[in-house]
Design a protein around this motif. Structure first.
Motif, short mmCIF file in Angstrom:
data_model
loop_
_atom_site.label_atom_id
_atom_site.label_comp_id
_atom_site.label_asym_id
_atom_site.label_seq_id
_atom_site.Cartn_x
_atom_site.Cartn_y
_atom_site.Cartn_z
N CYS A 343 0.85 -1.20 0.00
CA CYS A 343 0.00 0.00 0.00
C CYS A 343 0.88 1.24 0.00
CB CYS A 343 -0.90 -0.01 1.23
SG CYS A 343 0.04 0.17 2.75
N LYS A 344 0.27 2.43 0.03
CA LYS A 344 1.08 3.65 0.10
C LYS A 344 1.44 3.89 1.56
CE LYS A 344 1.59 8.31 -1.59
NZ LYS A 344 2.96 8.18 -1.19
N GLY A 345 2.74 3.79 1.86
CA GLY A 345 3.19 3.90 3.24
C GLY A 345 3.36 5.34 3.70
N GLU A 346 3.95 5.48 4.89
CA GLU A 346 4.17 6.81 5.44
C GLU A 346 5.36 7.48 4.77
OE1 GLU A 346 3.94 6.88 9.92
OE2 GLU A 346 3.86 4.75 9.47
N LEU A 347 5.35 8.81 4.86
CA LEU A 347 6.40 9.60 4.21
C LEU A 347 7.80 9.20 4.65
CD1 LEU A 347 6.60 11.98 2.27
CD2 LEU A 347 6.65 13.48 4.27
N ASN A 348 7.96 9.04 5.94
CA ASN A 348 9.30 8.74 6.45
C ASN A 348 9.43 7.29 6.90
OD1 ASN A 348 11.71 9.98 6.52
ND2 ASN A 348 11.48 10.91 8.54
N GLY A 349 8.49 6.46 6.48
CA GLY A 349 8.50 5.06 6.90
C GLY A 349 9.31 4.19 5.95
N LEU A 350 9.22 2.89 6.15
CA LEU A 350 9.90 1.96 5.25
C LEU A 350 9.29 2.11 3.85
CD1 LEU A 350 9.93 -1.14 7.65
CD2 LEU A 350 11.92 0.21 6.92
N GLN A 351 10.14 1.98 2.81
CA GLN A 351 9.68 2.31 1.47
C GLN A 351 8.72 1.27 0.90
OE1 GLN A 351 12.61 3.59 -1.31
NE2 GLN A 351 13.61 4.93 0.16
N ASP A 352 7.76 1.74 0.06
CA ASP A 352 6.80 0.83 -0.60
C ASP A 352 7.56 -0.14 -1.48
OD1 ASP A 352 5.27 2.79 0.50
OD2 ASP A 352 4.48 3.57 -1.38
N LYS A 353 8.43 0.42 -2.30
CA LYS A 353 9.29 -0.46 -3.12
C LYS A 353 10.67 0.15 -3.23
CE LYS A 353 7.59 1.30 -7.49
NZ LYS A 353 7.14 1.04 -8.80
N LEU A 354 11.63 -0.75 -3.19
CA LEU A 354 13.03 -0.32 -3.26
C LEU A 354 13.57 -0.69 -4.62
CD1 LEU A 354 14.81 -1.61 -0.01
CD2 LEU A 354 14.87 0.72 -0.89
N GLU A 355 14.20 0.26 -5.29
CA GLU A 355 14.85 -0.06 -6.57
C GLU A 355 16.33 -0.09 -6.31
OE1 GLU A 355 13.06 2.03 -9.95
OE2 GLU A 355 11.91 0.19 -9.66
N LEU A 356 16.95 -1.25 -6.57
CA LEU A 356 18.37 -1.42 -6.25
C LEU A 356 19.09 -2.12 -7.39
CD1 LEU A 356 18.17 -2.87 -2.62
CD2 LEU A 356 18.62 -0.50 -3.25
N ALA A 357 20.39 -2.22 -7.27
CA ALA A 357 21.19 -3.03 -8.20
C ALA A 357 22.41 -3.50 -7.44
CB ALA A 357 21.60 -2.19 -9.40
N ILE A 358 22.99 -4.61 -7.86
CA ILE A 358 24.22 -5.06 -7.22
C ILE A 358 25.29 -4.00 -7.52
CG2 ILE A 358 26.02 -6.86 -7.22
CD1 ILE A 358 23.47 -7.96 -6.12
N GLY A 359 25.94 -3.54 -6.47
CA GLY A 359 26.97 -2.50 -6.62
C GLY A 359 26.44 -1.10 -6.35
N VAL A 432 0.90 -4.00 8.97
CA VAL A 432 2.31 -4.08 9.39
C VAL A 432 3.17 -4.23 8.13
CG1 VAL A 432 4.01 -5.49 10.62
CG2 VAL A 432 1.77 -5.12 11.62
N ARG A 433 4.28 -3.52 8.10
CA ARG A 433 5.15 -3.57 6.91
C ARG A 433 6.49 -4.20 7.26
NH1 ARG A 433 5.66 1.24 2.76
NH2 ARG A 433 3.89 0.03 2.01
N ARG A 434 7.00 -5.04 6.34
CA ARG A 434 8.36 -5.58 6.48
C ARG A 434 9.13 -5.21 5.22
NH1 ARG A 434 9.78 -10.71 7.48
NH2 ARG A 434 11.11 -10.05 9.17
N GLN A 435 10.20 -4.46 5.43
CA GLN A 435 10.98 -3.98 4.27
C GLN A 435 12.41 -3.70 4.73
OE1 GLN A 435 11.92 -3.80 1.29
NE2 GLN A 435 10.51 -2.37 0.24
N PHE A 436 13.36 -3.70 3.80
CA PHE A 436 14.75 -3.36 4.16
C PHE A 436 14.84 -1.86 4.44
CE2 PHE A 436 14.98 -7.13 1.48
CZ PHE A 436 15.67 -7.98 2.34
N PRO A 437 15.43 -1.48 5.59
CA PRO A 437 15.51 -0.05 5.93
C PRO A 437 16.64 0.64 5.16
CG PRO A 437 16.51 -1.36 7.67
CD PRO A 437 16.04 -2.34 6.63
N LEU A 438 16.42 0.80 3.88
CA LEU A 438 17.48 1.32 3.00
C LEU A 438 16.93 2.38 2.07
CD1 LEU A 438 19.37 -1.76 1.50
CD2 LEU A 438 20.20 -0.20 3.25
N LYS A 439 17.84 3.21 1.55
CA LYS A 439 17.50 4.03 0.40
C LYS A 439 18.76 4.20 -0.44
CE LYS A 439 16.84 8.52 1.31
NZ LYS A 439 16.24 9.69 1.99
#
Ligand SMILES: Nc1ncnc2c1ncn2[C@@H]1O[C@H](COP(=O)(O)OP(=O)(O)OP(=O)(O)O)[C@@H](O)[C@H]1O
Length: 748
Positions: A343-359, A432-439
């Motif tokens: 769903c659409k999470g909170e502004l400063n919360g864990l991200q809805d979706k994380l876009e990453l790449a190796i490296g 409840v949301r479970r996500q990697f705490p990253l940006k």
């Protein structure tokens, strides 16, 4: 006019606080001073500049007093200084040394646990706490989310906290500029409760460290140093300020460092000087000229996010999307059901979706484990993805390669594995949301870089909305060469004038008493004074680097050393730059006491500044069985300078006979004044006879200095026949020797 931040940035101003409170209130802190290799530790202490060393030795002396049960008043020091003046470096040294000394306080083993910390090392944000190997104030003191008065006590956690902090004597608080008055008051009340004392901070000594010209407290509350009617003023009532002025971060780029100093205090109405404008313009460039792999620093999150997405797309083909696992409670069954899309999470919360790449460069957004460097604001690269065994598309863990500066141990090359964090989505009931705490972190906000040192950065001055932000951003790089400024806007470089006024009104301390000779020598007419320092080195070979790095010793015209522990051969490393050396080892000093000659240790040496004409009087007729050196100074002054060492095991009667012979021979040389200094191992506190001092007196010598206070611990004498214009007796710093002395006093 200053910009007002939008909501996004208000939250961004509070990079750690909300998360720290939310995630770590139940965590216990681990506080253990780093076990540093003794050689490295010695080098660390030697590296301290004069002002850093003054603070270090002041706190060290305080700790020694505490261990020795001598009255040591609670202290409140504020270590002030611009960005990169070595505040964090200094507190790491203080923490290590003070923890070790205070651990020696004799405690009742039934009531206390000696493993509990004596010095508490804390900071406001997790990154700063990690940077100094400490913990956050919130974690340490289990502070509640809201800090509004009235103070809420610890309730049934009091006993646990008392047990944990029973030995604590000093608290160090880094990044004090970000600590609000409410938070500070909470720390004060917590310690009053924990220690059961009405004294400020429950009797704890406080070392507050930071720069009020850098980032202020969150939510626009006033910095601690600025007076506010109606608020309890723990700051101005108690704290003394000590200012570090030597910039260590940009020490190889002085012009840049000095310009940063001016920007630090420049107010909104002032303009940059032409020279500063010109210097800064060397760093101004266009965004397209800035390499992608260099950290970009912006004021606001929107710009950071835009730069991060753009750079990821530019640099990587294999972009992975990691959706948050959102669970909703089933009203009928009570089971948590995984939703198909986040769903659409909170502004400063864990991200809805994380876009990453190796490296890809990433940054943690929560404090996970301060001891491992997994703190909010820590930089890393994504190294591996670990998928769930039962679902090959679901990322279960991320392997992160933390930046070197982020590793507690630089040799530690291992990856750290990050699991998903869990949070309630407060805007969606039961979710409840479970996500990697990253940006992504090709770019970050100014609030994330406070305290950081880097060799290169791209800084945007656009949209800066608070005093001090521009200064924090520009002062991260170690030289102007490493700085690129995009969106140059001079008007964004300004300080809060209230800070200047408040700091001007604060009580100041320069710790002159800890290095009196250093301060005196600044005002002395060096052509008209002659300074001699005597010091028991307890081994020249092992302490020569300490002597070279010492801020006072090498200012003296003549250095008289006892217990040199040399054995005939004098290595080139034992020569001091700018001095001539004269020495005599113990082994050649005795003819009738072969047992003394065979023992290791002892010995004396005199170093004389090269501009002084001096010769050693090597052979003194009839004088034997004495560890001494005599130097005759001829110009610009005339004097005989003598250093003598009497080992504690050397029979006083035999020593007196030989000392008497020496004094007689010195008279015959007919050079005045005669200055004899040394370590005679005669207890001057003892009320009975003092035969060595009496011998000097009978020969017309006077003890210098005469100040009663100097006799307190004195076992050394500095005797002079005829008035000398200035003599300075080095004060003891060695804990071990004081203890030995005390032992002897008890015996006598
Ligand atoms: N005495 C010293 N000898 C050698 N290096 C030092 C010394 N003091 C500080 N440094 C180095 O200078 C840099 C800046 O020091 P530090 O981070 O302690 O400064 P700071 O005053 O805490 O800065 P900021 O206010 O930006 O957080 C670091 O790389 C640190 O290791």
């Amino acid at each position: 006019m200053r910009d007002r931040p939008d909501d996004d940035d208000v939250q961004e101003n509070d990079p750690d606080l909300t998360r720290a409170v939310r995630t770590v209130t139940n965590a216990t802190f681990v506080m253990e001073p780093p076990k540093l290799d003794p050689v490295y530790r010695q080098q660390l202490y030697q590296s301290l500049n004069q002002m850093q060393a003054s603070v270090f030795y002041t706190v060290r002396d305080w700790c020694i007093k505490r261990v020795g049960n001598v009255t040591a008043e609670q202290f409140f020091y504020f270590i002030n200084g611009g960005a990169g003046t070595g505040k964090s470096h200094l507190i790491k040294c203080i923490y290590t040394e003070a923890s070790e000394i205070l651990s020696k306080i004799e405690r009742n083993a039934y009531e206390t646990d000696p493993s509990k910390p004596t010095v508490l090392l804390t900071a406001f944000t997790g990154t700063a706490a990690f940077n100094i190997c400490g913990t956050t104030l919130h974690t340490l003191l289990k502070l509640p989310r809201t800090l509004q008065p009235p103070y809420k006590g610890l309730g049934n956690r009091l006993d646990e906290m008392r047990a944990e902090l029973m030995n604590a004597e000093i608290i160090i608080i880094d990044e004090i500029s970000m600590v609000s008055k409410e938070l500070f008051a909470y720390v004060h009340f917590r310690f009053q409760q924990i220690k059961g004392s009405n004294k400020p901070f429950g009797g704890m000594s406080v070392l507050a460290v930071g720069d009020f010209y850098q980032l202020p407290p969150v939510a626009y509350s006033k910095p601690l140093c600025v007076f506010e009617a109606g608020c309890i003023d723990l700051w101005n009532d108690n704290f003394q300020m000590i200012t570090l002025t030597e910039i260590m971060r940009q020490k190889d780029d002085k012009a840049f460092a000095e310009m940063l100093n001016r920007i630090r205090v420049k107010d909104l109405t002032q303009e940059l000087s032409d020279n500063d404008r010109e210097l800064l313009s060397q760093a101004v460039t266009e965004p397209e000229n800035c390499p992608n792999d260099v950290l970009h620093i912006f004021a606001r999150n929107k710009k950071v996010n835009h730069h991060n997405s753009k750079t990821l797309a530019l640099l990587y083909d294999d972009i992975i999307t990691i959706n948050a696992d959102d669970y909703r409670k089933d009203a009928r069954t009570g089971a948590m059901e995984l939703q198909t899309t986040p769903c659409k999470g909170e502004l400063n919360g864990l991200q809805d979706k994380l876009e990453l790449a190796i490296g890809a460069r990433v940054m943690l957004t929560r404090n996970i484990d301060i001891s491992q460097g997994l703190v909010n604001g820590a930089f890393a690269k994504v190294a591996t993805l670990v998928y769930s065994p039962c679902n090959s598309t679901h990322v279960q863990k991320l392997g992160l390669d933390l930046d070197l500066s982020q590793r507690r141990n630089a040799d530690n090359q291992m990856l750290v594995y990050l699991e998903r964090s869990e949070e309630n989505i407060t805007t969606k009931k039961g979710m409840v949301r479970r996500q990697f705490p990253l940006k992504l972190a090709f770019a970050c906000t100014i609030h994330k870089v406070q305290g950081m040192s880097t060799t290169s950065a791209v800084v945007s001055l656009k949209e800066i909305f608070q005093a001090g932000m521009g200064y924090v951003a520009l002062s991260r790089v170690t030289s102007l060469r490493g700085l690129r400024i995009i969106d140059m806007d001079e008007s964004k470089l300004y300080a809060n004038p209230d800070i200047t006024e408040s700091l001007n009104n604060m009580q100041k301390n320069h710790f002159e008493q800890i290095m009196p000779f250093y301060h005196l020598s600044q005002t002395l007419d060096r052509d008209k004074t002659f300074s001699i320092i005597h010091h028991n080195t307890q081994g020249l070979p092992s302490h020569i680097q300490d002597i070279q790095a010492h801020h006072e010793l090498c200012l003296a015209d003549v250095l008289c050393f006892t217990e040199t522990r040399l054995q005939g051969f004098v290595a080139p490393s034992l020569h001091l730059d700018g001095y001539s050396m004269f020495e005599r080892s113990r082994h050649v000093s005795y003819t009738n006491f072969s047992d003394m000659a065979r023992k290791d240790g002892g010995g004396a040496a005199i170093y004389v500044k090269n501009h002084i004409v001096a010769h050693e009087v090597r052979y003194v007729h009839n004088v034997t069985d004495l560890e001494f050196v005599v130097v005759r100074v001829e110009a610009p002054f005339s004097a005989l300078i003598v250093t003598v060492y009497r080992p504690p095991t050397y029979n006083v009667k035999s020593f007196l006979d030989n000392l008497r012979a020496l004094l007689q021979c010195l008279e015959m040389l007919d050079v005045h004044p005669i200055i004899v200094c040394g370590d005679f191992n005669e207890n001057l506190l003892y009320y009975g006879q003092k035969p060595i001092m009496e011998l000097f007196a009978s020969k017309g010598y006077a003890q210098k200095p005469r100040n009663e206070g100097d006799y307190e611990t004195t076992m050394d004498l500095l005797e002079s026949k005829e008035r000398t214009s200035f003599v300075y007796k080095k004060k003891e710093r060695k804990n071990g020797r004081k203890k030995e002395r005390k032992k002897k006093e008890r015996k006598t």
